[in-house]
Design a protein around this motif. Sequence first.
Motif, PDB file in Angstrom:
ATOM      1  N   VAL A 135       0.903  -1.156   0.000  1.00 41.79           N
ATOM      2  CA  VAL A 135       0.000   0.000   0.000  1.00 41.79           C
ATOM      3  C   VAL A 135       0.934   1.196   0.000  1.00 41.79           C
ATOM      4  O   VAL A 135       1.858   1.252   0.811  1.00 41.79           O
ATOM      5  N   ARG A 136       0.762   2.094  -0.906  1.00 40.33           N
ATOM      6  CA  ARG A 136       1.703   3.205  -1.003  1.00 40.33           C
ATOM      7  C   ARG A 136       0.970   4.541  -0.940  1.00 40.33           C
ATOM      8  O   ARG A 136       0.117   4.834  -1.787  1.00 40.33           O
ATOM      9  N   THR A 137       1.315   5.318   0.061  1.00 37.60           N
ATOM     10  CA  THR A 137       0.739   6.645   0.186  1.00 37.60           C
ATOM     11  C   THR A 137       1.282   7.523  -0.940  1.00 37.60           C
ATOM     12  O   THR A 137       2.497   7.633  -1.110  1.00 37.60           O
ATOM     13  N   CYS A 138       0.378   8.097  -1.710  1.00 36.13           N
ATOM     14  CA  CYS A 138       0.770   8.946  -2.838  1.00 36.13           C
ATOM     15  C   CYS A 138       0.290  10.364  -2.560  1.00 36.13           C
ATOM     16  O   CYS A 138      -0.749  10.568  -1.933  1.00 36.13           O
ATOM     17  N   VAL A 139       1.053  11.307  -3.067  1.00 34.39           N
ATOM     18  CA  VAL A 139       0.797  12.700  -2.725  1.00 34.39           C
ATOM     19  C   VAL A 139       0.594  13.507  -4.014  1.00 34.39           C
ATOM     20  O   VAL A 139       1.455  13.524  -4.896  1.00 34.39           O
ATOM     21  N   GLY A 140      -0.570  14.133  -4.104  1.00 31.72           N
ATOM     22  CA  GLY A 140      -0.835  15.044  -5.212  1.00 31.72           C
ATOM     23  C   GLY A 140      -0.508  16.459  -4.757  1.00 31.72           C
ATOM     24  O   GLY A 140      -1.123  16.965  -3.815  1.00 31.72           O
ATOM     25  N   LEU A 141       0.491  17.053  -5.374  1.00 28.25           N
ATOM     26  CA  LEU A 141       0.903  18.399  -4.965  1.00 28.25           C
ATOM     27  C   LEU A 141       0.009  19.448  -5.606  1.00 28.25           C
ATOM     28  O   LEU A 141      -0.602  19.213  -6.655  1.00 28.25           O
ATOM     29  N   ALA A 142      -0.036  20.606  -4.973  1.00 31.86           N
ATOM     30  CA  ALA A 142      -0.841  21.696  -5.525  1.00 31.86           C
ATOM     31  C   ALA A 142      -0.311  22.110  -6.897  1.00 31.86           C
ATOM     32  O   ALA A 142      -1.043  22.648  -7.731  1.00 31.86           O
ATOM     33  N   ALA A 164      -3.990  16.496  -2.548  1.00 32.32           N
ATOM     34  CA  ALA A 164      -4.656  15.192  -2.448  1.00 32.32           C
ATOM     35  C   ALA A 164      -3.699  14.150  -1.887  1.00 32.32           C
ATOM     36  O   ALA A 164      -2.488  14.250  -2.073  1.00 32.32           O
ATOM     37  N   LEU A 165      -4.277  13.213  -1.188  1.00 34.21           N
ATOM     38  CA  LEU A 165      -3.533  12.040  -0.705  1.00 34.21           C
ATOM     39  C   LEU A 165      -4.343  10.828  -1.091  1.00 34.21           C
ATOM     40  O   LEU A 165      -5.566  10.843  -1.015  1.00 34.21           O
ATOM     41  N   TRP A 166      -3.665   9.769  -1.504  1.00 33.17           N
ATOM     42  CA  TRP A 166      -4.382   8.516  -1.667  1.00 33.17           C
ATOM     43  C   TRP A 166      -3.427   7.368  -1.364  1.00 33.17           C
ATOM     44  O   TRP A 166      -2.213   7.563  -1.261  1.00 33.17           O
ATOM     45  N   SER A 199      -0.289   8.450   8.589  1.00 33.85           N
ATOM     46  CA  SER A 199       0.070   7.220   9.310  1.00 33.85           C
ATOM     47  C   SER A 199      -1.157   6.391   9.669  1.00 33.85           C
ATOM     48  O   SER A 199      -1.141   5.174   9.513  1.00 33.85           O
ATOM     49  N   ILE A 200      -2.204   7.050  10.165  1.00 35.28           N
ATOM     50  CA  ILE A 200      -3.381   6.297  10.611  1.00 35.28           C
ATOM     51  C   ILE A 200      -4.327   6.003   9.446  1.00 35.28           C
ATOM     52  O   ILE A 200      -4.821   4.874   9.303  1.00 35.28           O
ATOM     53  N   ALA A 201      -4.535   6.989   8.586  1.00 36.32           N
ATOM     54  CA  ALA A 201      -5.476   6.774   7.474  1.00 36.32           C
ATOM     55  C   ALA A 201      -5.062   5.611   6.571  1.00 36.32           C
ATOM     56  O   ALA A 201      -5.927   4.837   6.142  1.00 36.32           O
ATOM     57  N   PRO A 202      -3.766   5.433   6.249  1.00 39.24           N
ATOM     58  CA  PRO A 202      -3.407   4.273   5.420  1.00 39.24           C
ATOM     59  C   PRO A 202      -3.765   2.947   6.101  1.00 39.24           C
ATOM     60  O   PRO A 202      -4.212   2.012   5.430  1.00 39.24           O
ATOM     61  N   ILE A 203      -3.597   2.887   7.419  1.00 33.92           N
ATOM     62  CA  ILE A 203      -3.961   1.649   8.125  1.00 33.92           C
ATOM     63  C   ILE A 203      -5.463   1.425   8.007  1.00 33.92           C
ATOM     64  O   ILE A 203      -5.925   0.322   7.678  1.00 33.92           O
ATOM     65  N   LEU A 204      -6.231   2.505   8.235  1.00 35.38           N
ATOM     66  CA  LEU A 204      -7.692   2.383   8.166  1.00 35.38           C
ATOM     67  C   LEU A 204      -8.180   2.117   6.740  1.00 35.38           C
ATOM     68  O   LEU A 204      -9.310   1.655   6.549  1.00 35.38           O
ATOM     69  N   ALA A 205      -7.321   2.418   5.765  1.00 40.21           N
ATOM     70  CA  ALA A 205      -7.723   2.204   4.364  1.00 40.21           C
ATOM     71  C   ALA A 205      -7.626   0.741   3.945  1.00 40.21           C
ATOM     72  O   ALA A 205      -8.154   0.356   2.905  1.00 40.21           O
ATOM     73  N   VAL A 206      -6.943  -0.069   4.734  1.00 40.01           N
ATOM     74  CA  VAL A 206      -6.861  -1.499   4.399  1.00 40.01           C
ATOM     75  C   VAL A 206      -8.208  -2.138   4.734  1.00 40.01           C
ATOM     76  O   VAL A 206      -8.659  -2.066   5.882  1.00 40.01           O
ATOM     77  N   PRO A 207      -8.872  -2.717   3.747  1.00 35.41           N
ATOM     78  CA  PRO A 207     -10.234  -3.201   3.951  1.00 35.41           C
ATOM     79  C   PRO A 207     -10.365  -4.111   5.172  1.00 35.41           C
ATOM     80  O   PRO A 207      -9.574  -5.026   5.348  1.00 35.41           O
ATOM     81  N   GLY A 208     -11.325  -3.780   5.994  1.00 39.36           N
ATOM     82  CA  GLY A 208     -11.599  -4.601   7.172  1.00 39.36           C
ATOM     83  C   GLY A 208     -11.101  -3.990   8.470  1.00 39.36           C
ATOM     84  O   GLY A 208     -11.663  -4.264   9.541  1.00 39.36           O
ATOM     85  N   ILE A 209     -10.068  -3.170   8.399  1.00 37.88           N
ATOM     86  CA  ILE A 209      -9.496  -2.644   9.646  1.00 37.88           C
ATOM     87  C   ILE A 209     -10.410  -1.574  10.257  1.00 37.88           C
ATOM     88  O   ILE A 209     -10.747  -1.633  11.446  1.00 37.88           O
ATOM     89  N   ALA A 210     -10.851  -0.619   9.443  1.00 39.88           N
ATOM     90  CA  ALA A 210     -11.741   0.419   9.975  1.00 39.88           C
ATOM     91  C   ALA A 210     -13.014  -0.218  10.519  1.00 39.88           C
ATOM     92  O   ALA A 210     -13.489   0.120  11.617  1.00 39.88           O
ATOM     93  N   ALA A 211     -13.543  -1.165   9.774  1.00 40.96           N
ATOM     94  CA  ALA A 211     -14.793  -1.805  10.203  1.00 40.96           C
ATOM     95  C   ALA A 211     -14.614  -2.536  11.532  1.00 40.96           C
ATOM     96  O   ALA A 211     -15.501  -2.508  12.401  1.00 40.96           O
ATOM     97  N   ALA A 212     -13.459  -3.185  11.703  1.00 38.41           N
ATOM     98  CA  ALA A 212     -13.205  -3.893  12.969  1.00 38.41           C
ATOM     99  C   ALA A 212     -13.192  -2.917  14.132  1.00 38.41           C
ATOM    100  O   ALA A 212     -13.683  -3.227  15.223  1.00 38.41           O
TER     101      ALA A 212
END
Lengths: 312, 312
Positions: A135-142, A164-166, A199-212
């Motif tokens: 999973v790679r955090t990508c950064v969209g610059l202004a 943007a971040l994704w 740091s936290i959003a990428p973890i929560l973006a892994v399917p199932g973790i936020a829901a847990a």
Amino acid sequence: MIAVLAGGVGAARLLTGLTSVVEPSDVLAVVNTGDDAEMHGLHVSPDLDTVTYTLAGAGNAETGWGLAGESWTVMAALERYGGPTWFRLGDRDLATHLYRTGRLAAGATLSDVTCEIVAAWGVRTRLVPMSDEPVRTCVGLASGERVDFQDYFVRLRHDVAVEALWYEGAEAARPAPGVIEALEAAELVLVAPSNPLLSIAPILAVPGIAAALERRRESVVAISPIVAGAALKGPADRLLVELGHEASPAGVARLLAAASGTLVIDNADGELAPAVRAAGMRCVVTDTVMADPQRAVALARTALAAGRAAAR
Amino acid sequence: MIAVLAGGVGAARLLTGLTSVVEPSDVLAVVNTGDDAEMHGLHVSPDLDTVTYTLAGAGNAETGWGLAGESWTVMAALERYGGPTWFRLGDRDLATHLYRTGRLAAGATLSDVTCEIVAAWGVRTRLVPMSDEPVRTCVGLASGERVDFQDYFVRLRHDVAVEALWYEGAEAARPAPGVIEALEAAELVLVAPSNPLLSIAPILAVPGIAAALERRRESVVAISPIVAGAALKGPADRLLVELGHEASPAGVARLLAAASGTLVIDNADGELAPAVRAAGMRCVVTDTVMADPQRAVALARTALAAGRAAAR
């Protein structure tokens, strides 16, 4: 067992405090790997390494990354070739990346290698990457440019406007083995004072973790990394504002309220407790700045007590 | 321009001598990459590096590989993880592999990177890998096990019986850009005193290279790496016997006669000159043991003179 969602230095300090009051083998840290990068062909896992080195007492407390007393022979030699040397890899730190990369090439999972590295440092706290898949955090610059996370964070020193971040790969990634089970079985889950977007959003973006977490949010306690409108380290404050959030514990509360029932905020932000509660979270006000190990222990104790009180 | 088929240390010494008597930029070495390996995810090119470091005056003359005055911080740190550390990578040498691997990952060819590394060391001799595509020397042991070259050569210290050698990928590999043109345009082609089966054969296995030499074999001069029945370094003697050849200049002659018109052999083997001629090669007898730079220069001069005489 206490589970902790962890980024880098803030999480490492909290874990140091926490493992002074909870048996280390009863703590499991689910660590962000959105910052992981391929550097010179090597698989670098900055957050996993920061947490490991810090818990081993070998981390560089001044920089928040790498090893204390590190030497830089390889980087100096790399300069002969014109680099790239902006991502500083110390000699002993490099051994970690060589080992990890070799093991991954041999078919081991990132979870396997993490276990091995943690054991080699004599760390008894359990560390697991959020996912064995990239999973790679990508950064969209202004400016319109799209860059990899380390380009943004290290090469550009996060001194650029972001629009943007994704988290590339997150949708297809699975939580590492045992992560969901641990998040379900843990007595409490702590969300370390790590950058909520990086740091936290990428973890929560892994399917199932936020829901847990959502299923058990009453016994999840987050600690705000924003104190008095600023991040203690890194670009969290600036990023929050640029991406339409509020650089305050109230802004953090609105981001984490779905997954966490309680937010611990700093004394400096005491007047924001009503705003945190308005976002749907319980609020605990204490000293959150882990300037020394004693304060990290105190913060860990406060977070545990808050979680236990909320879970009752 | 003089072209040289090159392996590691023997070739490096010959090139040092040769570039004392020929303008370095008029020498092009086509270097074996059959020994290349992935170590910890890094692309290691032992022969290219040995030649580069030696020509830069930075090589470790005692070991025949790596850099003089090297430090070993990374390897020592890797031992914490239980290795693997049998393939010794010095700190400064590692920078070469990091740079090469990073550039290859970014899409550069091995030829491109080789040019850059050679230039960074201030070496004016032209070095080109035999191919930009992977060719890997594979070793079938008498035990039935099949191992990679570095496993055989370094981990097992070539102290095992071999029953087969092959060059994986060779059939599909193309000579690196400019190799065939250089082998055709060169005034002379020298075949360095490198292991005929482990260093020269992989080069000749790349389609087009052997044929280019065969078309001009009269002006190709090989130097025997076997002196008095033994290899000066490495397992060439043992390998020749195990694979059904003769561990003598006559055995080398039978292997190289198709591609090379002349074989330079050592004074110690003077009585084998008729056997070399019987294999279809001219034979020149001289001191081939490059124990010091002066003797390397003398050997280079003799090889050049032999080639020029034969080409007349």
